[in-house]
Design an enzyme around this catalytic site. Structure first.
Site, mmCIF file in Angstrom:
data_model
loop_
_atom_site.group_PDB
_atom_site.id
_atom_site.type_symbol
_atom_site.label_atom_id
_atom_site.label_comp_id
_atom_site.label_asym_id
_atom_site.label_seq_id
_atom_site.Cartn_x
_atom_site.Cartn_y
_atom_site.Cartn_z
ATOM 1 N N TYR A 154 28.330 30.950 38.605
ATOM 2 C CA TYR A 154 28.641 32.371 38.745
ATOM 3 C C TYR A 154 27.567 33.243 38.086
ATOM 4 O O TYR A 154 27.044 34.176 38.705
ATOM 5 C CB TYR A 154 30.015 32.642 38.120
ATOM 6 N N LYS A 158 24.971 36.063 39.692
ATOM 7 C CA LYS A 158 25.016 37.478 39.296
ATOM 8 C C LYS A 158 23.681 37.940 38.696
ATOM 9 O O LYS A 158 23.316 39.110 38.799
ATOM 10 C CB LYS A 158 26.190 37.720 38.345
HETATM 11 P P1 NAD Z 1 39.094 39.275 43.508
HETATM 12 O O1 NAD Z 1 39.003 37.786 43.658
HETATM 13 O O2 NAD Z 1 40.308 39.823 42.851
HETATM 14 O O3 NAD Z 1 38.901 39.966 44.943
HETATM 15 C C1 NAD Z 1 37.815 39.599 45.757
HETATM 16 C C2 NAD Z 1 38.086 39.990 47.201
HETATM 17 O O4 NAD Z 1 36.973 39.494 47.976
HETATM 18 C C3 NAD Z 1 39.351 39.358 47.790
HETATM 19 O O5 NAD Z 1 40.082 40.325 48.496
HETATM 20 C C4 NAD Z 1 38.804 38.261 48.711
HETATM 21 O O6 NAD Z 1 39.633 38.031 49.845
HETATM 22 C C5 NAD Z 1 37.463 38.842 49.116
HETATM 23 N N1 NAD Z 1 36.521 37.791 49.530
HETATM 24 C C6 NAD Z 1 36.308 36.584 48.962
HETATM 25 N N2 NAD Z 1 35.406 35.887 49.667
HETATM 26 C C7 NAD Z 1 35.035 36.663 50.702
HETATM 27 C C8 NAD Z 1 34.140 36.485 51.793
HETATM 28 N N3 NAD Z 1 33.454 35.346 51.971
HETATM 29 N N4 NAD Z 1 34.004 37.494 52.674
HETATM 30 C C9 NAD Z 1 34.714 38.634 52.536
HETATM 31 N N5 NAD Z 1 35.588 38.866 51.528
HETATM 32 C C10 NAD Z 1 35.753 37.883 50.634
HETATM 33 O O7 NAD Z 1 37.773 39.713 42.738
HETATM 34 P P2 NAD Z 1 37.500 40.955 41.742
HETATM 35 O O8 NAD Z 1 37.838 40.510 40.372
HETATM 36 O O9 NAD Z 1 38.064 42.201 42.276
HETATM 37 O O10 NAD Z 1 35.913 40.991 41.812
HETATM 38 C C11 NAD Z 1 35.172 41.815 42.701
HETATM 39 C C12 NAD Z 1 33.699 41.713 42.346
HETATM 40 O O11 NAD Z 1 33.493 42.096 40.989
HETATM 41 C C13 NAD Z 1 33.137 40.286 42.475
HETATM 42 O O12 NAD Z 1 31.830 40.320 42.984
HETATM 43 C C14 NAD Z 1 33.143 39.799 41.050
HETATM 44 O O13 NAD Z 1 32.193 38.799 40.839
HETATM 45 C C15 NAD Z 1 32.827 41.069 40.285
HETATM 46 N N6 NAD Z 1 33.283 41.007 38.897
HETATM 47 C C16 NAD Z 1 34.600 40.849 38.567
HETATM 48 C C17 NAD Z 1 34.973 40.791 37.221
HETATM 49 C C18 NAD Z 1 36.396 40.636 36.758
HETATM 50 O O14 NAD Z 1 36.643 40.598 35.540
HETATM 51 N N7 NAD Z 1 37.375 40.572 37.627
HETATM 52 C C19 NAD Z 1 33.991 40.904 36.228
HETATM 53 C C20 NAD Z 1 32.674 41.053 36.604
HETATM 54 C C21 NAD Z 1 32.327 41.111 37.940
#
Ligand code: NAD
Length: 258
Positions: A154, A158
């Protein structure tokens, strides 16, 4: 009447993406909600439309270049405009370094890194179609600023997103396109709950302990809500960030100082 600006948000069906969709709709954008899970994306679109916003759901697999171009074109055809793409969809599996498999490597890199590249290409086509610039916004993470334990795959993806953001900013500036990234910290979403669960389980502890491994270093002493991140993305999507490009905006309550 002047057409609304149009934003396209991948992974918009839940978590951070859903909060971004709702915020951009409130800010006056017509929003394309693109997700692997069409049913959930449609539910978010219905909610936005019921509250006076304008949204359309579309299914997409961001790891598939053709599919991304099709989905972006569909939204652009529908709204007759295209101004902002938020490449937000991503996977965050817990992968202690000795456990990483070639299959996991392919999957996570194709979605987290490939998805950003295909999103940039698809957006570029639409900006050129309408003869104007636009804004590209990519999801990285505090784990893409400093390596986090158990997240080699991951974190690697990133870090890559920050690199691609910097290169694209230089490559596309002459087309009046800005490219920036946002780096959330520990956000209360299904993804983070899953990571906390697995980190806890690997150490023989519970979910709360797993979450604390990440949360203990937050200067502001609270977890992030998805809306905290959406606020920053709204800034990157709007005119107030016009003189910013190539940057990563860290929105993590003060975990990483950069
Ligand atoms: P989440 O898993 O809650 O939601 C992700 C969404 O992306 C889901 O609706 C899923 O169906 C969709 N998805 C997954 N694979 C896909 C694909 N191949 N094509 C299209 N859609 C797809 O994730 P989140 O926590 O909301 O994270 C969103 C972004 O923020 C991500 O890039 C994640 O890496 C980043 N992020 C999250 C956090 C955290 O603490 N949650 C921290 C840092 C960065």
């Amino acid at each position: 009447m002047e057409n609304k600006k149009v934003a396209f948000v991948t992974g918009g069906a839940q978590g951070i993406g859903e909060a971004i969709v709702k915020r951009l709709a409130k800010d006056g954008f017509a929003v394309g909600i693109a997700d692997l899970n069409l049913e959930k994306a449609q539910a978010v679109a219905e909610e936005v439309n019921a509250q006076g916003g304008e949204a359309l759901a579309v299914r997409v697999d961001v790891s598939d270049r053709k599919d991304v171009i099709r989905a972006v074109t569909e939204i652009s055809d529908h709204f007759h405009e295209f101004n902002v793409i938020v490449n937000n969809a991503g996977l965050g599996p817990t992968t202690p370094i000795e456990t990483i498999t070639p299959e996991q490597f392919d999957k996570v890199y194709h979605i987290n890194v490939g998805g950003v590249i295909w999103g940039i290409q698809a957006a570029l086509q639409q900006f050129e179609r309408y003869g104007h610039g636009g804004k590209i916004i990519n999801a990285t993470s505090q784990a893409g600023v400093v390596g986090n334990p158990d997240l080699a795959l991951y974190s690697g993806t990133k870090f890559a997103v920050r690199g691609i953001t910097q290169v694209a900013a230089r490559d596309l500036a002459e087309k009046n396109i800005t490219v920036n990234a946002f780096a959330p910290g520990i956000v209360r979403t299904p993804m983070m709950m899953d990571i906390a669960h697995n980190v806890g389980k690997n150490a023989g502890k519970d979910d709360e302990w797993g979450m604390q491994q990440f949360a203990k270093d937050i200067t502001l002493k609270r977890l992030s809500e998805p809306e905290d991140v959406a606020n920053a993305v709204a800034f990157l999507a709007g005119n107030d960030s016009n003189y910013m490009t190539g940057q990563t905006l860290i929105v993590d309550g003060g975990m990483q100082f950069h």
